[in-house]
Design an enzyme around this catalytic site. Structure first.
Site, short mmCIF file in Angstrom:
data_model
loop_
_atom_site.label_atom_id
_atom_site.label_comp_id
_atom_site.label_asym_id
_atom_site.label_seq_id
_atom_site.Cartn_x
_atom_site.Cartn_y
_atom_site.Cartn_z
N ASN A 11 0.60 -1.42 -0.10
CA ASN A 11 0.07 -0.27 0.29
C ASN A 11 1.00 1.40 0.08
OD1 ASN A 11 0.97 -0.34 2.51
ND2 ASN A 11 -1.13 -0.12 3.37
N CYS A 12 2.18 1.20 -0.04
CA CYS A 12 3.14 2.44 -0.45
C CYS A 12 2.78 3.13 -1.56
CB CYS A 12 4.57 1.78 0.01
SG CYS A 12 5.60 3.11 -0.49
#
Length: 116
Positions: A11-12
């Site tokens: 999710n970066c």
């Protein structure tokens, strides 16, 4: 180019940019979430040897700010290794292993230079 492995956290935002860059150029890769896969302990010594702990340790992220002052003080290679193993989010993302090169962080110009 084959055998690209990109390590990071799914999710970066920086990871998403790097993966999008690879996909737009038709470069196949294997994504490894190093928080879930538990690969930090086995890969960190190699990454530190190839890129240097100073390059790998993300001292600008939220995780670094959450560390105690004692944890952040007097960091050397050994202490950095312990911190990155204990808190994988301290590793700068992404880590892209081409087999020959290890690219830390996403820099489109550097990716183009190495991958094309």
């Amino acid at each position: 180019m084959t055998g690209l492995r990109i390590y990071g956290i799914k999710n970066c935002d920086t990871m998403k940019k790097a993966m999008r860059w690879l996909e737009e150029r038709g470069l196949a890769y294997e994504f490894i979430d190093y928080k879930k896969a538990g690969v930090v302990t086995s890969h960190l010594p190699d990454w530190m040897a190839r890129a240097g702990w100073e390059t790998l340790l993300n001292t600008r992220g939220l995780m670094w700010k959450k560390l105690s002052e004692e944890e952040r003080n007097h960091v050397d290679a050994a202490k950095a290794a312990v911190l990155m193993q204990q808190y994988p989010a301290l590793i700068k993302r992404p880590v892209l292993d081409t087999g020959d090169s290890l690219l830390i962080g996403f820099n489109p110009e550097r990716y183009a230079e190495v991958l094309q």
